[in-house]
Design a protein around this motif. Structure first.
Motif, PDB file in Angstrom:
ATOM      1  N   GLY A   1       4.989  -2.522  -1.847  1.00 41.58           N
ATOM      2  CA  GLY A   1       5.003  -3.788  -2.578  1.00 41.58           C
ATOM      3  C   GLY A   1       6.154  -4.664  -2.142  1.00 41.58           C
TER       4      GLY A   1
ATOM      5  N   ASP B   1      13.228  -3.489  -0.522  1.00 43.44           N
ATOM      6  CA  ASP B   1      12.465  -3.429   0.712  1.00 43.44           C
ATOM      7  C   ASP B   1      13.418  -3.505   1.909  1.00 43.44           C
TER       8      ASP B   1
ATOM      9  N   ASP C   1      16.351   2.714  -0.458  1.00 44.52           N
ATOM     10  CA  ASP C   1      15.369   3.566  -1.149  1.00 44.52           C
ATOM     11  C   ASP C   1      15.803   3.849  -2.584  1.00 44.52           C
TER      12      ASP C   1
ATOM     13  N   GLY D   1       1.921   5.211  -0.547  1.00 43.76           N
ATOM     14  CA  GLY D   1       1.433   6.591  -0.526  1.00 43.76           C
ATOM     15  C   GLY D   1       2.029   7.319  -1.713  1.00 43.76           C
TER      16      GLY D   1
ATOM     17  N   GLU E   1      -7.503  -1.525   3.007  1.00 44.76           N
ATOM     18  CA  GLU E   1      -6.854  -1.891   1.751  1.00 44.76           C
ATOM     19  C   GLU E   1      -7.822  -1.888   0.567  1.00 44.76           C
TER      20      GLU E   1
ATOM     21  N   ASN F   1       0.858  -1.184   0.000  1.00 46.63           N
ATOM     22  CA  ASN F   1       0.000   0.000   0.000  1.00 46.63           C
ATOM     23  C   ASN F   1       0.894   1.233   0.000  1.00 46.63           C
TER      24      ASN F   1
END
Ligand code: PTT
Ligand code: SF4
Length: 616
Positions: A184, A339, A334, A95, A478, A93
């Motif tokens: 993700g 991840d 990043d 932003g 979600e 999820n």
């Protein structure tokens, strides 16, 4: 129904063909949006047994009826696919400004199929979508990619991109957005890379019809005021999610040295106070007045955005007690689009394996410079070890054999987020039954379990609480696709959400119970997807798939503190798991029963599944 455009943009990268996919309107009531739509679409359209990194896998981006609207923290987007890390359903999820922009462009989501024969990026400007060559940005990190796109378009456009980790098919590569957001975890960025899709730009300027715009406007503006008036607002703005680190240290749940311990002697070097002292600015998603991304200057002088998970997994879990150094590892993750949770777990496991003499590589805890080298080797798939570490801890444990199974802190192939639930049965159940593998997002039950329940107990109320939270967090937020933090952190009333839904869609159908009914449907369908894909891929599906990392059964928590020497009891965990299954209406292998599928309107799924597995 108002609040929806009724269509996805569909892009076939094999042929370059771009079209609209008008989904059946019943989906709006049956699945609401976001994760509901991605689950439904994947289940119906993905050929069972598809290689996650082959051209036939499907990559999805979906928003919901509330996303992008002027109400608290609404600019979120689901990114989903069949995960290359787990082999099951995977999503995140994110932003992103791409959420309101996609809404204004007139789409409820994007479907990407096939594989481009050379790197491309997708430009969507309202109803016009075009693929462009991405030669100039392929090979670049996400910061430079976004800078290139900002220069080409403008800062207000929505951007989604991958870094080198996605290009090099590291299995926990994420989709990045807005120089700070990452979504993700189970390799959605990897699938984007496998399709040669470097980025997506979305710009829209249409307004979607909202059934009762005045009511929604008033509710949204009251909502922002309520968030700002909350007692904890100032504390939140000071330290965001990082306050959790201090709490984990106090409760012996801080992942330390590959989850071997639950407290870290150097925690003061990376705690919320240290973070507050080091904060240079704050990042956040659009339409949010409680921005949670705290930015510090890293050891190399760059802006690095830190949340609790990033610090926990790249700090204590690697034995590193210096925030600016953690900032460097986080910046690399990043920029490369990795991840941080899986990365911290992979590095922690490697350090443990090296310390125990199980591998030749010399790498130990608290070796910051060496960690930098390892991250480069992973992101660029530089050598055999880098490539192996890019597969995640499950494959690492299978490759190394022996005791390595105990060092892989994962469920279904996805690494656990930063809560060491060695002695916490409910949180272990939450990791065990999360629909994407071990992630805390669907049921962060640990806070309730420690403060309001008996921490050591395997009592049925813990399974009930996990399901209650999964319905709210994993189902409601979600599928509406808004951020859950206004509710969790600042007490914004849950009852607001069905009210928004009614007034956005114009349908009185919605109540909190009806939303939870949708949540249960989504959960059953995700479960059916996992079982179908595991069987089609020739893997075994049974209840051990819902077990937490085996270390929590086989070993004991080490280090200091009152919980040292304790662990989870497998038999008692299994009883708790049975309670969870019974309450959900699933059999004791974790498969929804025929009656449950029928109750949720999924009889066709039951009959499909019954061809490959026994449905009771
Ligand atoms: C989320 C996971 C989390 S959860 C964190 S910190 W967290 C890590 N953040 C990473 C990062 O940063 N960079 C990076 N390279 N990797 C990272 N991996 C980790 O990814 C996130 C926030 C957070 S911050 C949380 S809890 C909440 N999650 C929500 C959710 O899941 N659903 C929802 N409806 N609302 C939520 N609100 C909060 O959003 P994933 P984001 Mg995230 C830099 O995506 O895949 O779920 O992984 O997307 O925009 O960064 O928001 O203490
Ligand atoms: Fe984004 Fe954080 Fe605001 Fe949620 S609270 S919308 S994750 S900035």
């Amino acid at each position: 129904m108002s609040g929806y455009s009724g269509k996805f943009l569909e892009v076939n990268l094999n042929t370059g063909e771009i079209s609209n996919y008008e989904y059946p309107t019943e989906w709006q009531k049956e699945y609401i949006g976001g994760r509901g739509f991605t689950t439904k679409y994947l289940f119906e359209n993905l050929t069972p047994g598809t290689d996650p990194l082959g051209p036939d896998n499907i990559l999805l981006f979906a928003i919901g009826p509330l996303s992008g609207l002027s109400l608290p923290s609404s600019s979120k987007m689901i990114v989903a696919t069949k995960s290359p890390l787990t082999g099951g359903y995977g999503d995140g999820n994110l932003g992103t400004r791409a959420s309101p922009q996609l809404k204004k462009a007139g789409y409820d989501g994007i479907i990407v199929k096939g594989k481009a024969d050379k790197p491309v990026f997708l430009e969507i400007i309202n109803d016009k979508a075009v693929l462009h060559g991405a030669e100039e940005i392929w090979g670049k990190g996400t910061y430079d990619t976004e800078k290139y796109l900002i220069d080409k378009y403008n800062r207000n456009a929505g951007f989604l991109s991958i870094g080198q980790a996605g290009e090099n098919l590291v299995k926990y590569a994420t989709v990045r957005s807005q120089e700070g957001r990452s979504g993700g975890r189970p390799g959605v960025g990897t699938v984007m890379g496998s399709k040669n899709l470097k980025a997506i730009v979305v710009i829209g300027d249409q307004e979607l019809p909202i059934a009762n715009p005045d009511i929604v406007r008033k509710m949204g503006s009251d909502g922002y005021k309520q968030v700002k008036k909350a007692d904890f607002y100032d504390g939140w703005m000071r330290q965001g999610t990082t306050l959790i680190l201090d709490w984990c240290q106090e409760t012996s749940t801080l992942p330390t040295r590959n989850f071997q311990e639950g407290t870290f002697e150097g925690s003061k070097g990376v705690d919320a106070v240290k973070l507050h002292e080091s904060m240079t600015e704050r990042y956040g998603c659009p339409r949010c007045n409680m921005q949670c991304g705290i930015v510090i200057e890293d050891d190399k002088g760059r802006a690095s955005e830190l949340d609790y998970e990033n610090i926990g997994m790249l700090g204590p879990n690697l034995g590193i007690d210096n925030l600016a150094k953690v900032g460097v590892l986080n910046y690399m993750a990043d920029d490369y689009g990795l991840d941080t949770i899986s990365l911290g777990s992979v590095l922690g496991m490697t350090a443990e394996a090296s310390d125990k003499g199980a591998i030749d590589e010399k790498f130990s805890f608290n070796q910051y410079e060496k960690a930098i080298d390892m991250i480069d080797r992973i992101a660029f798939a530089k050598d055999d070890l880098g490539r192996l570490l890019g597969q995640g801890t499950r494959i690492m444990s299978e490759t190394w054999g022996g005791d390595a199974i105990n060092w892989a802190i994962q469920v279904k192939g996805l690494e656990c987020s930063a809560y060491n639930a060695f002695t916490i049965p409910g949180m272990a159940l939450s990791f065990g039954t999360s629909p994407i593998g071990a992630h805390h997002k669907d049921a962060w039950v640990i806070a309730w379990e420690i403060s309001e329940s008996n921490r050591d107990a395997y009592s049925p109320d813990k399974a009930d609480k996990v399901i209650e939270l999964q319905r709210i967090r994993g189902g409601m937020f979600e599928s509406l696709v808004t951020c859950r933090f206004p509710w969790i952190e600042l007490g914004y009333d849950l009852e607001n959400y069905p009210e928004y839904l009614k007034n956005v869609t114009g349908s009185d159908h919605w109540s909190i119970d009806e939303v939870f009914n949708v949540s249960d449907r989504i959960y059953a369908l995700i479960r059916a997807f996992w079982v179908r894909e595991y069987i089609a891929d020739g893997k075994t599906w049974d209840r051990t798939m819902d077990h937490p990392p085996v270390r929590w059964f086989n070993e004991v928590l080490k280090g200091d503190g009152p919980f040292a020497g304790k662990n989870l009891n497998r038999d008692e965990y299994d009883v708790l798991l049975n309670h969870y299954y019974d309450k959900r209406g699933w059999d004791h292998n974790g498969i929804p029963t025929k009656a449950t599928f029928e109750r949720l309107g999924l009889s066709d799924v039951a009959s499909d599944l019954s061809k490959i597995v026994k449905i009771v």
